[in-house]
Motif scaffolding. Sequence first.
Motif, mmCIF file in Angstrom:
data_model
loop_
_atom_site.group_PDB
_atom_site.id
_atom_site.type_symbol
_atom_site.label_atom_id
_atom_site.label_comp_id
_atom_site.label_asym_id
_atom_site.label_seq_id
_atom_site.Cartn_x
_atom_site.Cartn_y
_atom_site.Cartn_z
ATOM 1 N N ARG A 41 38.943 48.715 34.818
ATOM 2 C CA ARG A 41 39.996 47.807 35.264
ATOM 3 C C ARG A 41 39.781 47.393 36.725
ATOM 4 N N GLU A 45 39.296 43.560 37.909
ATOM 5 C CA GLU A 45 40.172 42.920 38.888
ATOM 6 C C GLU A 45 39.404 42.481 40.135
ATOM 7 N N GLU A 50 41.856 39.885 34.604
ATOM 8 C CA GLU A 50 42.920 40.808 34.234
ATOM 9 C C GLU A 50 42.882 41.002 32.723
#
Length: 229
Positions: A41, A45, A50
């Motif tokens: 993640r 990002e 996302e």
Amino acid sequence: MYFSLRSPFSWMAVRRLEERLPHAQELIEYIPFSEPDAHSRAELEARGGEFHYVAMSKAKHLYILSDTKRLAAKFGYDMKWPVDKGDEWWDLPHLAWFKARELGVQRAYYAAVMAARWERGEDICERARLRRICDEAGLDGATLVAAPEEPHIRELGVQALMRIYEDDVFGVPYFKAGRHRFWGLDRLEGFLTALGDTGGGPAHPVAGIPQPVLDRTGSMDQDTAGGCG
């Protein structure tokens, strides 16, 4: 085709796709869709992406339990619903798929993992158990479960997450043929029509899609009939 090792609708969609189109893996690009762990993640990002998936409500989850049992019975598939605790490490089996693809054994890996999860109700996110599943299928379990520690495999996972983000994929199964998109198990027929091949004979392609369509695609989505994350 965006697929997930987590989703029962993805499992049934891929199975029915390959029953209808045995050479699907030669025509269609398979892209794993899975909830990223903290490492993946952060990388996603950092690249401006996302993850679109939103966890479903309890009411929807209970409906899916009933719906998938009904669909499995309709298709004649043996199914045992696995009990997920909610903290599963989904990157593990999906990154291992990338490693299996690198080793040229992705078909055998996928078959073994799906049989374990959806036919026997096993936890495929626990490293020792996933290794055993692979070993019992004649695969190199130690190498496959070590996939998350390989930087280039992590990079492939992040690249897939960026494609999920850029293609606005919010759940699975989700298919693409050129500019046409199809979300959910019940959209498989439309995808096959757009692809211009229903399993060997001529189909009725969607206008504007050449036949045969060699565009690579694949995805799975959530939030309509026959789709989940």
